[in-house]
Design a protein around this motif. Structure first.
Motif, mmCIF file in Angstrom:
data_model
loop_
_atom_site.group_PDB
_atom_site.id
_atom_site.type_symbol
_atom_site.label_atom_id
_atom_site.label_comp_id
_atom_site.label_asym_id
_atom_site.label_seq_id
_atom_site.Cartn_x
_atom_site.Cartn_y
_atom_site.Cartn_z
ATOM 1 N N GLN A 160 0.849 -1.181 0.000
ATOM 2 C CA GLN A 160 0.000 0.000 0.000
ATOM 3 C C GLN A 160 0.886 1.234 0.000
ATOM 4 O O GLN A 160 1.601 1.496 0.968
ATOM 5 C CB GLN A 160 -0.914 0.002 1.237
ATOM 6 N N ALA A 161 0.857 1.995 -1.077
ATOM 7 C CA ALA A 161 1.713 3.176 -1.187
ATOM 8 C C ALA A 161 1.239 4.270 -0.233
ATOM 9 O O ALA A 161 0.039 4.500 -0.086
ATOM 10 C CB ALA A 161 1.705 3.702 -2.618
ATOM 11 N N PRO A 162 2.158 4.957 0.430
ATOM 12 C CA PRO A 162 1.778 6.064 1.312
ATOM 13 C C PRO A 162 1.396 7.295 0.494
ATOM 14 O O PRO A 162 1.605 7.326 -0.735
ATOM 15 C CB PRO A 162 3.069 6.315 2.108
ATOM 16 N N PRO A 163 0.838 8.321 1.116
ATOM 17 C CA PRO A 163 0.547 9.567 0.386
ATOM 18 C C PRO A 163 1.815 10.079 -0.299
ATOM 19 O O PRO A 163 2.905 10.018 0.272
ATOM 20 C CB PRO A 163 0.071 10.520 1.485
ATOM 21 N N HIS A 164 1.675 10.590 -1.509
ATOM 22 C CA HIS A 164 2.860 10.990 -2.263
ATOM 23 C C HIS A 164 2.502 12.007 -3.335
ATOM 24 O O HIS A 164 1.333 12.200 -3.668
ATOM 25 C CB HIS A 164 3.498 9.767 -2.926
ATOM 26 N N ASP A 165 3.534 12.668 -3.864
ATOM 27 C CA ASP A 165 3.415 13.516 -5.037
ATOM 28 C C ASP A 165 4.024 12.777 -6.215
ATOM 29 O O ASP A 165 5.001 12.041 -6.062
ATOM 30 C CB ASP A 165 4.158 14.844 -4.830
ATOM 31 N N ARG A 166 3.437 13.001 -7.395
ATOM 32 C CA ARG A 166 3.915 12.282 -8.572
ATOM 33 C C ARG A 166 3.832 13.189 -9.800
ATOM 34 O O ARG A 166 2.905 13.978 -9.932
ATOM 35 C CB ARG A 166 3.054 11.037 -8.806
ATOM 36 N N ILE A 167 4.820 13.067 -10.658
ATOM 37 C CA ILE A 167 4.786 13.772 -11.932
ATOM 38 C C ILE A 167 5.231 12.806 -13.021
ATOM 39 O O ILE A 167 6.161 12.023 -12.825
ATOM 40 C CB ILE A 167 5.687 15.030 -11.897
#
Length: 244
Positions: free
Chosen positions: A202-209
């Motif tokens: 389960q991926a934690p909260p994150h920013d992605r581009i």
């Protein structure tokens, strides 16, 4: 003349009652309470010592993991010079991968890449990831061949120090549901990767581009946006420096 003696005896009786009251209040045996308190203090000391011992063990485990990761790179390099048909054991590679920090967690700055990317894009991206303290992750090896992978890397890496920032781990691709590259991710916290290839973390909260952008552009966007990956992005920007 006996009255004063009676009074004295009464005072003595009262003192005795006071002592009894001091030992038992509202039905509580204060001596027993004190004994339990002493036992709790001893347990707390034992627990603290256990935590310290566990911390020492975790540091040793983290060092072993790092050593295993570097050993993987050495085996990869050796295999690429040997058998033309060498095939990598991806399970073994992941078990010893140097993706875990001092506390055993996955990386917080992850750049998903592939050797299919144009060299003029991949080359500076790998260089900057290394400088920023992140990990460039590949999903696997071309044709499951160590030699093909090593030869592909040789075309996009100039400085051998950049190899420490490379990883091969399909679990990360699954955790963040990455189906195209490049993608740059900055997560909000440490997280542990599940073991094996039949589970999904389960991926934690994150920013992605996504898309062909520079690492600096992505980090600046994250840092200025104030999202979950902003602290990691700000730290990576400092490590990346003013050049590049």
């Amino acid at each position: 003349m006996k009255r004063p003696l009676i009074i004295a005896a009464g005072v003595t009786a009262l003192c005795g009652s006071a002592i009894a009251i001091a030992q038992v209040v509202d039905g509580l045996d204060l001596k027993a309470v004190q004994a339990r308190g002493d036992a709790a203090e001893a347990e707390a000391r034992a627990f603290a010592e256990q935590v310290k011992t566990r911390g020492d063990a975790m540091r040793a485990e983290a060092q072993d993991t790092a050593d295993g990761g570097h050993a993987n790179l050495e085996r990869l390099a050796a295999a690429s010079k040997g058998d033309q048909g060498a095939v990598v054991d991806l399970d073994a590679m992941v078990r010893g991968a140097d993706f875990k920090g001092e506390a055993g967690q996955a990386p917080q700055l992850i750049v998903f890449v592939s050797l299919s990317m144009p060299p003029e894009s991949l080359k500076p991206l790998l260089r900057d990831v290394s400088r920023a303290g992140g990990i460039a992750v590949f999903q696997g090896f071309p044709g499951n061949s160590v030699k093909a992978f090593s030869e592909g890397l040789a075309k996009v890496i100039d400085d051998q120090s950049e190899y420490h920032a490379l990883g091969v781990d399909p679990r990360l691709f699954r955790a963040f549901n990455v189906t195209s590259v490049p993608q740059i991710v900055a997560v909000s916290s440490d997280f542990d990767l599940c073991d094996g290839f039949h589970c999904t973390t389960q991926a934690p909260p994150h920013d992605r581009i996504m898309g062909n952008v520079t690492l600096r552009y992505a980090l600046e966007t994250f840092a200025q946006g104030g999202g979950p990956g902003a602290p990691v992005a700000a730290h990576a920007l400092k490590a990346l420096g003013s050049g590049g």
